[in-house]
Design a protein around this motif. Sequence first.
Motif, mmCIF file in Angstrom:
data_model
loop_
_atom_site.group_PDB
_atom_site.id
_atom_site.type_symbol
_atom_site.label_atom_id
_atom_site.label_comp_id
_atom_site.label_asym_id
_atom_site.label_seq_id
_atom_site.Cartn_x
_atom_site.Cartn_y
_atom_site.Cartn_z
ATOM 1 N N CYS A 101 0.771 -1.279 0.563
ATOM 2 C CA CYS A 101 -0.275 0.349 0.247
ATOM 3 C C CYS A 101 0.763 0.994 0.129
ATOM 4 C CB CYS A 101 -1.144 -0.918 1.198
ATOM 5 S SG CYS A 101 -2.207 -1.330 1.057
ATOM 6 N N SER A 102 2.092 1.182 0.818
ATOM 7 C CA SER A 102 3.027 2.451 0.574
ATOM 8 C C SER A 102 4.175 2.186 -0.720
ATOM 9 C CB SER A 102 3.844 2.476 2.249
ATOM 10 O OG SER A 102 2.789 2.540 3.268
ATOM 11 N N ALA A 103 3.521 1.564 -1.181
ATOM 12 C CA ALA A 103 5.444 1.482 -2.040
ATOM 13 C C ALA A 103 4.622 2.208 -3.747
ATOM 14 C CB ALA A 103 5.622 0.151 -1.828
ATOM 15 N N LEU A 104 3.516 0.543 -4.142
ATOM 16 C CA LEU A 104 3.048 0.234 -5.348
ATOM 17 C C LEU A 104 2.680 1.458 -6.011
ATOM 18 C CD1 LEU A 104 2.279 -1.849 -7.796
ATOM 19 C CD2 LEU A 104 0.094 -2.083 -6.611
ATOM 20 N N PRO A 105 1.957 2.487 -5.398
ATOM 21 C CA PRO A 105 1.677 3.657 -5.787
ATOM 22 C C PRO A 105 2.314 4.726 -6.254
ATOM 23 C CG PRO A 105 -0.286 3.735 -4.243
ATOM 24 C CD PRO A 105 0.984 2.562 -4.368
ATOM 25 N N LEU A 106 3.716 4.625 -5.781
ATOM 26 C CA LEU A 106 4.712 5.341 -5.645
ATOM 27 C C LEU A 106 6.083 4.780 -7.121
ATOM 28 C CD1 LEU A 106 6.915 7.695 -4.439
ATOM 29 C CD2 LEU A 106 7.787 6.491 -3.291
ATOM 30 N N ALA A 107 5.497 3.435 -7.461
ATOM 31 C CA ALA A 107 6.710 3.132 -8.090
ATOM 32 C C ALA A 107 5.431 3.933 -10.023
ATOM 33 C CB ALA A 107 6.295 1.658 -8.144
#
Length: 441
Positions: A101-107
């Motif tokens: 949840c904390s990493a995927l949108p940023l990628a």
Amino acid sequence: MIPPPAPRDRARSPVTWLARALAGAAWSGRADPAHPRSRRLAPRVPGFLGLLPFRTIDLILLADLVLAFVLYSAVQSMLQTDTTRLPAPLGWGEIQFAAACSALPLALRDRWPLGAWRLAAVLVPAGILTRLQTLETPYSADTVIMYLLVLYAVAVRCERHVTIGAWLVSAAGAWWLEVQIDQSGVTAIGVGLMTAAVLLGYNVRARRTAVRLLAEEERRSEQALAGQAVLEERARIARELHDIVAHHMSVIAIQAEAVPLKARGQARLLEEGLAEIRTLSLTAMTEMRRVLGVLRDADGARDTAPQPGLGHLDELAATARSAGLAVTLKLGGDLTGLPAAVSLSAYRIAQESLSNAMRHAPGSAVSVRITRTADELHLHVADDGGRRSPAEPGIGEASRHAGHGLLGMRERVSMLGGRLWAGPAGDGFAVTAVLPLPEDP
């Protein structure tokens, strides 16, 4: 400062505009293409990595992927460490989901900024609900960093109403989080941080838009100036050739009137007079074909002053020498009897080349070489660069390429059906022109 709404936005009612903003953020909005990367942010792949499927390294995308991996690992490590102190330890799947949840949108934010924000708007509440029963503060630095970066990307790449819609949804989410964890101040702090991210992104977008519009306006202005320069040069060529054509036609008229009086019934004198008229007519027709289509001034003004030719080269060289150039003339072949248009154009090309040397290479040594063959006139003018500053290499050449003088040279050569080359040569600049000579009629 955010500019006032566009006229079409003011024409809508506040409710309609708000519904459009929320709809744009939720599903109908589209993000602009990514801003072109500078060479510093997209360096070329080293030669020993030539087998890679890409030729440049996008450092922005690389930084997003690295930060996403760091956040994923940090959340995973945080939720797995000292699980005995947690009221309700999470399972392996829940830990992986919370980290994603904390990493995927940023990628995804660089390729699909609006899609990444929509995904974050769903995953952040889901991640908070996952942590809600295990941590006293379900929101953490990883969530804040990821969400602010994704919201900033939306503000940079999306239209204003979409950005405002995303901000409104985010503010509502901050209020929902405050209600869920029963902690005062979460909404104020969250809205403040998100507002700062949106304003920063919007200002970056506005600046990029202004720069792009300015570049387009400058390009249009340059094109207009270049077109105007061509028109002015064509008008000047027409004025210069006016005397040439007018001279031939005047002589033809005088000969046509005088030949019958001179011959007085003698067939030989009449034939000679008619042959001379024919020669003058063919020469005039050749000159008129060359100037056909060349534009004149709108008011029809004409400059009827006599025009120079290659016979004035010595005077031209003397003028250049007095300006500080070391001019060397090298003439080959018989330069007398050249067509007036060819002689005039060759003179003007040499004159413009020497003028360029005076402006861009003061004090230089300039060689002017003119050679006549059976069917062509070759002209070559080259300078050695003169006293140009070594700290600014190439500036003279760039300005010469961009100037209107070169446009005038090309117009003259094109009108005569010749060829022209102009560009850097060694430390200086060289111009070479080949002008065809018409066959004798």
